[in-house]
Design a protein around this motif. Structure first.
Motif, PDB file in Angstrom:
ATOM      1  N   ALA A   5       0.837  -1.205   0.000  1.00 28.67           N
ATOM      2  CA  ALA A   5       0.000   0.000   0.000  1.00 28.67           C
ATOM      3  C   ALA A   5       0.866   1.247   0.000  1.00 28.67           C
ATOM      4  O   ALA A   5       0.544   2.240  -0.656  1.00 28.67           O
ATOM      5  N   LEU A  10      -2.096  -2.085  -5.509  1.00 26.09           N
ATOM      6  CA  LEU A  10      -3.442  -2.541  -5.164  1.00 26.09           C
ATOM      7  C   LEU A  10      -3.504  -4.054  -5.251  1.00 26.09           C
ATOM      8  O   LEU A  10      -2.905  -4.667  -6.144  1.00 26.09           O
ATOM      9  N   SER A  11      -4.285  -4.647  -4.383  1.00 25.71           N
ATOM     10  CA  SER A  11      -4.491  -6.098  -4.461  1.00 25.71           C
ATOM     11  C   SER A  11      -5.373  -6.411  -5.662  1.00 25.71           C
ATOM     12  O   SER A  11      -6.069  -5.546  -6.194  1.00 25.71           O
ATOM     13  N   GLY A  13      -8.063  -8.044  -5.626  1.00 25.94           N
ATOM     14  CA  GLY A  13      -9.455  -7.792  -5.227  1.00 25.94           C
ATOM     15  C   GLY A  13      -9.831  -6.330  -5.369  1.00 25.94           C
ATOM     16  O   GLY A  13     -10.938  -5.999  -5.811  1.00 25.94           O
ATOM     17  N   GLU A  14      -8.902  -5.433  -4.992  1.00 27.84           N
ATOM     18  CA  GLU A  14      -9.166  -4.001  -5.137  1.00 27.84           C
ATOM     19  C   GLU A  14      -9.279  -3.619  -6.621  1.00 27.84           C
ATOM     20  O   GLU A  14     -10.153  -2.833  -6.989  1.00 27.84           O
ATOM     21  N   VAL A  15      -8.423  -4.200  -7.442  1.00 34.38           N
ATOM     22  CA  VAL A  15      -8.475  -3.921  -8.875  1.00 34.38           C
ATOM     23  C   VAL A  15      -9.784  -4.451  -9.459  1.00 34.38           C
ATOM     24  O   VAL A  15     -10.429  -3.784 -10.268  1.00 34.38           O
ATOM     25  N   SER A  17     -12.590  -4.788  -7.917  1.00 32.58           N
ATOM     26  CA  SER A  17     -13.648  -3.900  -7.445  1.00 32.58           C
ATOM     27  C   SER A  17     -13.686  -2.606  -8.258  1.00 32.58           C
ATOM     28  O   SER A  17     -14.764  -2.096  -8.572  1.00 32.58           O
ATOM     29  N   ARG A  18     -12.533  -2.082  -8.604  1.00 33.72           N
ATOM     30  CA  ARG A  18     -12.459  -0.810  -9.337  1.00 33.72           C
ATOM     31  C   ARG A  18     -12.800  -0.967 -10.820  1.00 33.72           C
ATOM     32  O   ARG A  18     -13.292  -0.038 -11.430  1.00 33.72           O
ATOM     33  N   ARG A  49      -1.772   1.337  -9.789  1.00 32.79           N
ATOM     34  CA  ARG A  49      -3.048   2.007 -10.059  1.00 32.79           C
ATOM     35  C   ARG A  49      -3.278   2.155 -11.561  1.00 32.79           C
ATOM     36  O   ARG A  49      -4.404   2.070 -12.029  1.00 32.79           O
ATOM     37  N   ILE A  52      -5.450  -0.248 -13.627  1.00 33.43           N
ATOM     38  CA  ILE A  52      -6.902  -0.073 -13.722  1.00 33.43           C
ATOM     39  C   ILE A  52      -7.252   0.462 -15.105  1.00 33.43           C
ATOM     40  O   ILE A  52      -8.180  -0.020 -15.755  1.00 33.43           O
TER      41      ILE A  52
END
Length: 157
Positions: A5, A10-11, A13-15, A17-18, A49, A52
Protein backbone atom coordinates in the motif's frame (compact mmCIF):
# COMPACT_ATOMS: atom_id res chain seq x y z
CA UNK A 1 -0.07 0.44 6.29
CA UNK A 2 1.37 -2.49 4.32
CA UNK A 3 4.53 -2.15 2.20
CA UNK A 4 2.45 -2.74 -0.94
CA UNK A 5 0.00 0.00 0.00
CA UNK A 6 2.89 2.34 0.76
CA UNK A 7 4.23 1.72 -2.75
CA UNK A 8 0.80 2.52 -4.22
CA UNK A 9 0.04 -1.07 -5.18
CA UNK A 10 -3.44 -2.54 -5.16
CA UNK A 11 -4.49 -6.10 -4.46
CA UNK A 12 -6.20 -8.09 -7.18
CA UNK A 13 -9.46 -7.79 -5.23
CA UNK A 14 -9.17 -4.00 -5.14
CA UNK A 15 -8.48 -3.92 -8.88
CA UNK A 16 -11.47 -6.20 -9.51
CA UNK A 17 -13.65 -3.90 -7.44
CA UNK A 18 -12.46 -0.81 -9.34
CA UNK A 19 -12.75 -2.32 -12.86
CA UNK A 20 -15.78 -4.59 -12.51
CA UNK A 21 -13.72 -7.48 -13.86
CA UNK A 22 -13.68 -10.89 -12.22
CA UNK A 23 -10.49 -11.79 -10.35
CA UNK A 24 -10.08 -14.74 -12.71
CA UNK A 25 -10.16 -12.38 -15.72
CA UNK A 26 -7.49 -10.18 -14.17
CA UNK A 27 -5.33 -13.25 -13.51
CA UNK A 28 -5.82 -14.32 -17.12
CA UNK A 29 -4.79 -10.88 -18.47
CA UNK A 30 -1.76 -10.98 -16.18
CA UNK A 31 -0.83 -14.47 -17.39
CA UNK A 32 -1.25 -13.24 -21.00
CA UNK A 33 1.11 -10.30 -20.32
CA UNK A 34 -1.50 -7.60 -20.88
CA UNK A 35 -0.84 -6.31 -17.36
CA UNK A 36 2.16 -7.06 -15.15
CA UNK A 37 1.41 -7.85 -11.54
CA UNK A 38 4.13 -7.44 -8.96
CA UNK A 39 4.43 -10.31 -6.51
CA UNK A 40 4.72 -10.09 -2.76
CA UNK A 41 7.17 -12.45 -1.04
CA UNK A 42 4.14 -14.68 -0.41
CA UNK A 43 3.24 -14.74 -4.14
CA UNK A 44 0.22 -12.43 -3.90
CA UNK A 45 -0.40 -10.39 -7.06
CA UNK A 46 -0.24 -6.63 -6.62
CA UNK A 47 -1.01 -4.07 -9.29
CA UNK A 48 -0.14 -0.45 -10.05
CA UNK A 49 -3.05 2.01 -10.06
CA UNK A 50 -2.33 2.53 -13.77
CA UNK A 51 -3.29 -1.12 -14.36
CA UNK A 52 -6.90 -0.07 -13.72
CA UNK A 53 -6.74 2.01 -16.90
CA UNK A 54 -5.03 -0.79 -18.86
CA UNK A 55 -7.69 -3.28 -17.78
CA UNK A 56 -10.49 -0.84 -18.55
CA UNK A 57 -8.97 -0.32 -22.00
CA UNK A 58 -8.91 -4.10 -22.54
CA UNK A 59 -12.55 -4.40 -21.50
CA UNK A 60 -13.70 -1.60 -23.82
CA UNK A 61 -11.59 -2.84 -26.74
CA UNK A 62 -13.00 -6.36 -26.39
CA UNK A 63 -16.55 -5.00 -26.35
CA UNK A 64 -15.71 -3.16 -29.59
CA UNK A 65 -14.77 -6.50 -31.14
CA UNK A 66 -10.99 -6.33 -30.96
CA UNK A 67 -9.16 -9.60 -30.38
CA UNK A 68 -6.75 -10.03 -27.50
CA UNK A 69 -3.90 -10.12 -30.01
CA UNK A 70 -4.97 -6.77 -31.49
CA UNK A 71 -5.21 -5.34 -27.97
CA UNK A 72 -1.81 -6.81 -27.07
CA UNK A 73 -0.20 -5.12 -30.08
CA UNK A 74 -1.56 -1.75 -28.99
CA UNK A 75 -0.68 -2.22 -25.31
CA UNK A 76 2.93 -3.07 -26.19
CA UNK A 77 3.34 0.63 -26.94
CA UNK A 78 2.67 1.49 -23.29
CA UNK A 79 5.45 1.29 -20.70
CA UNK A 80 5.11 -1.40 -18.04
CA UNK A 81 7.78 0.06 -15.77
CA UNK A 82 5.97 3.34 -15.14
CA UNK A 83 2.51 4.85 -15.25
CA UNK A 84 1.65 5.73 -18.87
CA UNK A 85 1.31 9.47 -19.43
CA UNK A 86 -0.89 11.44 -21.82
CA UNK A 87 1.67 11.16 -24.63
CA UNK A 88 1.78 7.36 -24.23
CA UNK A 89 -2.03 7.12 -24.46
CA UNK A 90 -2.07 9.46 -27.50
CA UNK A 91 0.36 7.14 -29.28
CA UNK A 92 -1.82 4.10 -28.60
CA UNK A 93 -4.98 5.97 -29.62
CA UNK A 94 -3.54 6.73 -33.07
CA UNK A 95 -3.15 3.02 -33.81
CA UNK A 96 -6.55 2.18 -32.44
CA UNK A 97 -8.17 5.12 -34.25
CA UNK A 98 -7.09 3.70 -37.62
CA UNK A 99 -8.70 0.35 -36.77
CA UNK A 100 -11.86 2.03 -35.50
CA UNK A 101 -12.13 4.30 -38.55
CA UNK A 102 -11.83 1.27 -40.84
CA UNK A 103 -14.54 -0.59 -38.89
CA UNK A 104 -16.81 2.45 -38.88
CA UNK A 105 -16.36 2.77 -42.65
CA UNK A 106 -17.22 -0.89 -43.16
CA UNK A 107 -20.30 -0.61 -40.95
CA UNK A 108 -21.47 2.48 -42.85
CA UNK A 109 -20.99 0.68 -46.19
CA UNK A 110 -22.89 -2.32 -44.85
CA UNK A 111 -25.73 -0.09 -43.60
CA UNK A 112 -25.93 1.79 -46.89
CA UNK A 113 -25.73 -1.25 -49.15
CA UNK A 114 -27.36 -4.05 -47.21
CA UNK A 115 -30.70 -3.63 -48.96
CA UNK A 116 -29.03 -3.61 -52.37
CA UNK A 117 -25.88 -5.03 -53.83
CA UNK A 118 -23.00 -5.79 -51.48
CA UNK A 119 -20.77 -7.06 -54.28
CA UNK A 120 -21.04 -10.71 -53.36
CA UNK A 121 -21.17 -11.90 -56.94
CA UNK A 122 -24.60 -13.53 -56.76
CA UNK A 123 -26.27 -11.34 -59.42
CA UNK A 124 -29.62 -12.52 -58.08
CA UNK A 125 -31.10 -9.11 -57.32
CA UNK A 126 -32.45 -6.82 -59.98
CA UNK A 127 -30.70 -3.93 -58.24
CA UNK A 128 -27.30 -5.56 -58.81
CA UNK A 129 -27.60 -4.55 -62.44
CA UNK A 130 -27.50 -0.96 -61.19
CA UNK A 131 -24.79 -1.29 -58.54
CA UNK A 132 -22.63 -4.00 -60.10
CA UNK A 133 -23.51 -4.53 -63.76
CA UNK A 134 -22.03 -7.70 -65.24
CA UNK A 135 -20.51 -8.48 -61.81
CA UNK A 136 -17.62 -6.04 -62.31
CA UNK A 137 -16.88 -6.17 -58.56
CA UNK A 138 -15.64 -9.75 -58.92
CA UNK A 139 -12.41 -8.35 -60.40
CA UNK A 140 -11.60 -7.01 -56.91
CA UNK A 141 -11.84 -10.49 -55.38
CA UNK A 142 -14.32 -12.87 -53.86
CA UNK A 143 -16.88 -12.07 -51.20
CA UNK A 144 -18.78 -8.87 -50.37
CA UNK A 145 -16.28 -6.46 -51.93
CA UNK A 146 -18.53 -3.39 -51.82
CA UNK A 147 -18.74 -3.67 -48.04
CA UNK A 148 -15.25 -4.92 -47.20
CA UNK A 149 -13.41 -2.38 -49.36
CA UNK A 150 -13.82 1.39 -49.55
CA UNK A 151 -14.17 1.10 -53.31
CA UNK A 152 -13.67 -1.41 -56.07
CA UNK A 153 -12.63 -0.76 -59.62
CA UNK A 154 -16.07 -1.60 -60.89
CA UNK A 155 -17.68 1.82 -61.10
CA UNK A 156 -19.33 1.27 -57.70
CA UNK A 157 -17.54 3.94 -55.65
Amino acid sequence: MSIAAAKGLLSIGEVASRTGLAVSAIRYYDDEGLVAARRTPGGKRMFLRSDIRRLSFILIAQQLGFSLEEIRVQLRQLPLERTPNKRDWEKISKGFRAHLDARIGMLERLRDRLDGCIGCGCLSLEACKLYNPDDRAQKAGTGPRLVLQKSVDAGTG
